[in-house]
Design a protein around this motif. Structure first.
Motif, PDB file in Angstrom:
ATOM      1  N   ALA A 160       0.829  -1.167   0.075  1.00 53.82           N
ATOM      2  CA  ALA A 160      -0.040  -0.077  -0.143  1.00 53.82           C
ATOM      3  C   ALA A 160       0.986   1.321   0.134  1.00 53.82           C
ATOM      4  N   MET A 161       1.970   1.205   0.682  1.00 48.48           N
ATOM      5  CA  MET A 161       2.849   2.482   0.820  1.00 48.48           C
ATOM      6  C   MET A 161       3.553   2.825  -0.336  1.00 48.48           C
ATOM      7  N   GLY A 163       2.632   1.708  -3.270  1.00 48.91           N
ATOM      8  CA  GLY A 163       1.354   2.177  -4.176  1.00 48.91           C
ATOM      9  C   GLY A 163       1.036   3.661  -4.309  1.00 48.91           C
ATOM     10  N   ALA A 164       0.865   3.982  -2.810  1.00 52.10           N
ATOM     11  CA  ALA A 164       0.697   5.613  -2.786  1.00 52.10           C
ATOM     12  C   ALA A 164       1.679   6.322  -3.297  1.00 52.10           C
ATOM     13  N   ILE A 165       2.996   5.859  -2.938  1.00 53.74           N
ATOM     14  CA  ILE A 165       4.162   6.910  -3.552  1.00 53.74           C
ATOM     15  C   ILE A 165       4.058   6.756  -5.084  1.00 53.74           C
ATOM     16  N   LEU A 167       1.553   6.091  -6.938  1.00 50.24           N
ATOM     17  CA  LEU A 167       0.613   6.951  -7.377  1.00 50.24           C
ATOM     18  C   LEU A 167       0.589   8.712  -7.487  1.00 50.24           C
ATOM     19  N   THR A 168       1.299   8.851  -6.266  1.00 48.04           N
ATOM     20  CA  THR A 168       1.277  10.543  -6.249  1.00 48.04           C
ATOM     21  C   THR A 168       2.742  11.111  -6.944  1.00 48.04           C
ATOM     22  N   HIS A 169       3.762  10.153  -7.009  1.00 50.29           N
ATOM     23  CA  HIS A 169       4.964  10.652  -7.401  1.00 50.29           C
ATOM     24  C   HIS A 169       4.830  11.033  -8.995  1.00 50.29           C
TER      25      HIS A 169
END
Lengths: 203, 359
Positions: A160-161, A163-165, A167-169
């Motif tokens: 999840a971590m 993935g979040a990076i 997606l936002t990077h």
């Protein structure tokens, strides 16, 4: 006597704070009441003798999660009129979710009375509180009997971590970044040049 | 001198005995309150004197005299400042969220004091000997960010809000590496109890964790600087860009509470550094200075105080010497340098402890 008094104190504060989370008009106040609720819940854990859980609740939820909550809510520009307009629209969905949660809570509470308590079944016995601190007891349980579940949970969080990076990077062109290695590897040789200048001629 | 704290205990017992007519639980509460006061009052006095000491240290480093007017050598300067703040008017900005605005300094101040409950001053000389003492201190220090966030938001001022956001991001980032450093020490000792951690370093300075955990101690100290918003990480109150940061709208006692809380936190971080890495109340050489007659300079709490003061001097030294970090550099240091190193160190020290048969 003191334990009972503190229990009623913290239980009342937890309930009132929980109520205020949904009743207060200002979202920042809501978050602060949520924090108060977490905090008094941690105090209830301490009263139960689960000091490790209490501390982890404060460190993880109050110290990290709620800070980010507050961060986001503080940045919001809230229009109270608009907020109230949407109320009727979202009420059915909210009501259904609330009812489901209530039903689940009731089922949990009643199931515990029907079935034998967890410790008496095939599960591991609860260690003596005087002999082993509950940090140690939890650690033993997590890293032996539940090691796979524990590691899987860790992996899920890691995915999840990442993935979040991902997606936002985003890479923007033309952004100047400081490359510290380049700065350190720079020497006087490639930075300055000593030139002999003949007077009156220039370079 | 030998039983300083024992004699200190006498007035506490006297106070409790005069209230013997109260029912049992109230006596107990009163006893606890007396013990709490026995920690807090010296602590607040220490804050006042350390502020003075620090100003003298800065002054000496900048070739000035520092405070020298109020009292002999300016010793009473902090009390004069406190009195001045006390007499000032409390101004609440008209657009401020009044309740939260006034609650913020109270939160900061009380959290700074609450953490002292688990600090052992000497063997068995601790208010609450928690089994999760390290976690408790960590939890309380992670709450410190709320005081600042609340102050920044409730002030309804853009400078204050910017400072609060900066500060929150900074404290959350450095908390992560502090947490991992604490884990390396906890794994090494095999306990989360602060007294146990100090006891594991007994018997001379060669047993102190500073030697086995040198990189961790350095990371911890630097992160402590960031956690307490001190130079070189004092971006939240960067006066050149944010006026005075989140405190800009505060005056009078509200401001003083922030100030007291900040310094109590600094002393707490100094105390933690000496507990975790420098043997807490243990003297560097066992039996050292014990033979001097009529005095007991080897008393554990005294050693502890000396260590705290040494680190406090280091804090002051750094403030007088170093310039301020830029914000992106601060974030880089926290996330790209300290976090990987400390994360690796957790694995390393766990492995080493296993190899040495400590686990």
């Amino acid at each position: 006597m003191i334990a009972a008094l503190s229990f009623y104190l913290f239980a009342t504060v937890t309930l009132l704070a929980g109520l205020m989370v949904i009743l207060s008009r200002n979202p920042v106040h809501s978050v602060l009441f949520l924090i108060l609720a977490f905090f008094s819940a941690a105090a209830l854990f301490v009263l139960l003798g689960a000091e490790f859980l209490a501390m982890v609740l404060i460190i993880v939820y109050v110290g990290a999660v709620a800070v980010l909550f507050l961060f986001v809510v503080m940045m919001l520009d809230i229009d109270y009129v608009q907020l109230r307009e949407g109320f009727a629209q979202y009420m059915p969905i909210g009501g259904i979710i609330g009812l489901m949660l209530l039903a689940e809570l009731i089922m949990v509470a009643t199931a515990r009375m029907v079935d034998p308590p967890i410790g008496l079944g095939s599960g591991p016995a609860i260690p003596d509180a005087d002999a082993v601190t509950n940090t140690e007891a939890l650690g033993r349980l997590l890293y032996t009997d539940y090691i796979y579940a524990f590691q899987t949970a860790g992996l899920v969080l890691l995915v999840a971590m990442i993935g979040a990076i991902v997606l936002t990077h985003r890479k923007r062109p033309g952004v100047k970044r400081q490359v510290i290695a380049d700065q350190i590897s720079r020497t006087a040789k490639d930075a300055i040049e000593v030139v002999k200048v003949k007077s009156g001629e220039g370079i | 001198m030998a039983d300083f704290f024992h004699t200190l205990g006498a007035p506490i017992r006297w106070i409790v005995e005069t209230f013997l007519w109260l029912p049992e639980p109230f006596q107990y509460l009163l006893y606890i309150v007396a013990l709490v006061l026995a920690i807090i009052l010296p602590l607040l006095l220490a804050v006042a004197m350390l502020v003075y000491a620090e100003r003298k240290i800065w002054a000496a480093m900048q070739m000035r005299r520092g405070p020298n007017v109020v009292g002999p050598f300016g010793l009473l300067q902090s009390f004069a400042d406190g009195l001045k703040l006390f007499l000032k008017e409390t101004v609440v900005p008209s657009g401020a969220n009044k309740g939260i605005f006034l609650l913020a300094p109270v939160v900061t101040f009380s959290l700074a004091l609450v953490a002292w409950a688990v600090i052992p001053f000497d063997a068995k000389l601790v208010l609450a000997d928690l089994n999760v003492g390290v976690l408790y201190v960590f939890a309380i220090s992670s709450l410190g960010v709320y005081g600042i966030l609340m102050a920044g938001w409730a002030s309804n001022s853009r400078y204050a809000l910017l400072a609060a956001v900066r500060s929150a991001a900074q404290m959350v980032s450095y908390e992560v590496s502090i947490g991992f450093v604490l884990v390396t020490v906890m794994v090494w000792v095999g306990s989360l109890n602060l007294s146990d951690i100090v006891e594991a370093q007994a018997g001379g300075f060669w047993n102190w964790h500073i030697f086995s955990h040198l990189p961790m101690a350095v990371i911890f100290f630097i992160s402590a600087l960031a956690e307490t918003n001190r130079t070189p990480f004092d971006l939240p109150e960067a006066e050149a860009e944010l006026v005075a940061g989140y405190q800009v709208e505060y005056s009078s006692m509200a401001f003083a509470l922030f100030w007291l809380g900040e310094y109590a936190n600094i002393i707490l971080m100094c105390a933690l550094t000496s507990l975790l890495f420098f043997g807490g109340w243990h003297s560097p050489i066992p039996g050292f200075m014990e033979t001097i007659p009529f005095t007991d300079w080897s008393a554990g709490w005294l050693w502890f105080f000396w260590k705290i003061f040494a680190f406090f001097f280091l804090f002051g030294w750094i403030k007088a010497t170093l310039p301020r970090y830029r914000y992106d550099q601060l974030m880089r240091l926290g996330w790209k340098v300290f976090l990987p190193i400390s994360l690796f160190a957790v694995v390393f020290y766990a492995g080493l402890a296993l190899a040495l048969g400590k686990i």
